[in-house]
Design a protein around this motif. Structure first.
Motif, PDB file in Angstrom:
ATOM      1  N   TYR A   1       0.160  -3.043  -7.164  1.00 23.47           N
ATOM      2  CA  TYR A   1       0.510  -2.976  -5.739  1.00 23.47           C
ATOM      3  C   TYR A   1      -0.727  -3.136  -4.863  1.00 23.47           C
ATOM      4  N   LEU A   2      -1.814  -2.471  -5.257  1.00 18.98           N
ATOM      5  CA  LEU A   2      -3.046  -2.576  -4.464  1.00 18.98           C
ATOM      6  C   LEU A   2      -3.614  -3.988  -4.510  1.00 18.98           C
TER       7      LEU A   2
ATOM      8  N   ALA B   1      -1.601  -6.007  -2.128  1.00 17.20           N
ATOM      9  CA  ALA B   1      -1.995  -5.678  -0.752  1.00 17.20           C
ATOM     10  C   ALA B   1      -3.278  -6.415  -0.381  1.00 17.20           C
ATOM     11  N   ARG B   2      -4.250  -6.438  -1.304  1.00 23.79           N
ATOM     12  CA  ARG B   2      -5.506  -7.153  -1.027  1.00 23.79           C
ATOM     13  C   ARG B   2      -5.248  -8.642  -0.823  1.00 23.79           C
TER      14      ARG B   2
ATOM     15  N   GLU C   1       0.833  -1.211   0.000  1.00 22.33           N
ATOM     16  CA  GLU C   1       0.000   0.000   0.000  1.00 22.33           C
ATOM     17  C   GLU C   1       0.866   1.258   0.000  1.00 22.33           C
ATOM     18  N   LYS C   2       1.951   1.216   0.739  1.00 16.70           N
ATOM     19  CA  LYS C   2       2.869   2.351   0.791  1.00 16.70           C
ATOM     20  C   LYS C   2       3.496   2.593  -0.590  1.00 16.70           C
TER      21      LYS C   2
END
Length: 65
Positions: free
Chosen positions: A37-38, A41-42, A23-24
């Motif tokens: 990236y998201l 993260a999920r 997330e960063k």
């Protein structure tokens, strides 16, 4: 020596850390890779949730299947 649940809890925390890192990175990522990236993260968060469920099931003597 750690218990099986303690080891699972360590793995759950590692998954959350990986999700936070993804997330960063998404915050400053190029728009073409931001969704990647998201998505990662999920996936890490989903794995953390599944591990938490396994810990709960073990604490309850396992789930009936």
């Amino acid at each position: 020596m750690k218990t099986p649940n303690a080891r699972l809890e360590d793995r759950r925390r590692e998954c959350i850390e990986q999700a936070l890192e993804a997330e960063k990175l998404a915050l400053t990522a190029d728009p073409t890779i931001k969704e990647g990236y998201l998505s990662l993260a999920r996936a890490w968060r989903q794995l953390a949730e599944e591990i938490a469920l396994a810990i709960t099931e073990r604490g309850n003597g396992g789930s009936p299947r």
